[in-house]
Design an enzyme around this catalytic site. Structure first.
Site, PDB file in Angstrom:
ATOM      1  N   ARG A 190      46.553  37.525  37.650  1.00  0.00           N
ATOM      2  CA  ARG A 190      46.412  38.940  37.985  1.00  0.00           C
ATOM      3  C   ARG A 190      47.757  39.653  37.851  1.00  0.00           C
ATOM      4  O   ARG A 190      47.818  40.785  37.367  1.00  0.00           O
ATOM      5  CB  ARG A 190      45.855  39.118  39.404  1.00  0.00           C
ATOM      6  CG  ARG A 190      44.410  38.678  39.544  1.00  0.00           C
ATOM      7  CD  ARG A 190      43.862  38.978  40.927  1.00  0.00           C
ATOM      8  NE  ARG A 190      43.738  40.407  41.169  1.00  0.00           N
ATOM      9  CZ  ARG A 190      43.473  40.954  42.354  1.00  0.00           C
ATOM     10  NH1 ARG A 190      43.336  40.163  43.411  1.00  0.00           N
ATOM     11  NH2 ARG A 190      43.362  42.250  42.490  1.00  0.00           N
ATOM     12  N   CYS A 248      50.111  42.645  47.672  1.00  0.00           N
ATOM     13  CA  CYS A 248      49.081  41.831  47.011  1.00  0.00           C
ATOM     14  C   CYS A 248      48.077  42.790  46.415  1.00  0.00           C
ATOM     15  O   CYS A 248      48.454  43.823  45.879  1.00  0.00           O
ATOM     16  CB  CYS A 248      48.448  40.847  48.004  1.00  0.00           C
ATOM     17  SG  CYS A 248      47.679  41.640  49.426  1.00  0.00           S
TER      18      CYS A 248
END
Length: 292
Positions: A190, A248
């Site tokens: 990611r 995050c």
């Protein structure tokens, strides 16, 4: 030299503490009531409340991450913005919390959701909050019993106020990336922009460093030792005096990275609650891809 108290508690230590229903407070001068919170949650997984009813640590109270540990706003606030302090205080009183309590939080995903409660309660003024290392699996493996059904507790009277831990907004996160170390706690794919299952754009905040929180967890589901964690963060450029931030996808896993840093003996980093879900929803914010 004053020794820093670990943010973790073992299953054996929790078992002993539950037997006496108390732990020493951080100041070490008085006894404080012990409260256990079950923060089982996973994106796209079974509802945590259902899992709680099937079996939980005795005396534990269920906490809903989506509705009690997060607020709700516009997309540029992120998927899990901090809840308004009045809402968090109301929820915490419903969990039976009083000022001065010792709180133990746990989950069944190696602390990656329980850390959200740990960070929020620390940020809101609780001094002694600990994460059960290894979570429910460690408790059961140690021979701990479980209860089924719901837990009913008397309402608490805790008073909460944000401001005890450092927090970043988008501008200050960019500044940390430019002049310090901004850790990205998501999976590497990611970070690199190879996949993005949730957010509108793939990639990472320019200048951030990939630091998957999974790298801080051992095969037994527990955090690595403090020494190994310190080595891990040193390899990422983080030391005791480093200006450090963490983010995050939506601010949940970032709290686990903060937990790992404190377990390593490092200062708790500044956390960007909106994280990449907020950043990527703002078209004015640049997004980088690749390993660098």
């Amino acid at each position: 030299m004053t020794m820093r108290k670990s943010p973790l508690i073992t299953a054996a230590a929790l078992d002993v503490a539950l037997g006496s229903d108390s732990l020493w407070s951080r100041a070490g001068r008085r006894r404080s009531s012990l409260r256990v919170l079950d923060v089982r949650w996973r994106l796209g997984g079974p509802p945590g409340a259902e899992e709680f009813a099937k079996g939980h640590i005795p005396s534990a109270v269920y906490v809903d991450l989506d509705t009690e540990l997060a607020g709700h706003g516009v997309p540029t606030d992120g998927r899990h913005p901090l809840p308004p302090i009045d809402d968090l205080q109301t929820a915490a009183r419903g969990w039976g919390l009083d000022d001065g309590d010792t709180v133990v939080v746990y989950d069944d995903v190696s602390g990656t959701s329980a850390a959200r409660a740990w960070w929020l309660l620390r940020h809101a003024g609780f001094e002694d909050v600990r994460v059960l290392d290894g979570g429910l699996a460690a408790w059961i493996a140690a021979g701990g019993s479980v209860e089924t059904g719901l837990t009913v507790v008397a309402p608490g009277s805790v008073h909460l106020e944000y401001g005890q831990l450092p927090v970043l907004d988008a501008d200050s996160a960019a500044a940390v990336a430019a002049h310090g170390v901004l850790l990205d706690a998501r999976a590497g794919e990611r970070f690199r922009g190879e996949v993005e299952p949730v957010d509108p754009r793939a990639g990472h905040i320019p200048g951030a460093v990939s630091a998957p929180t999974a790298d801080t967890i051992g095969p037994d589901g527990r955090l690595l030792s403090g020494e190994r964690l310190a080595e891990h963060f040193a390899a990422l450029g983080v030391g005791p005096d480093t200006r450090t931030g963490v983010y995050c996808g939506s601010g949940v896993t970032a709290a686990h990275a903060a937990l790992a840093m404190e377990a390593a003996g490092l200062p708790i980093p500044a956390l960007y609650p909106g994280s990449f879900s907020a950043w990527s929803n703002d078209p004015a914010r640049p997004v980088a891809v690749g390993a660098e």
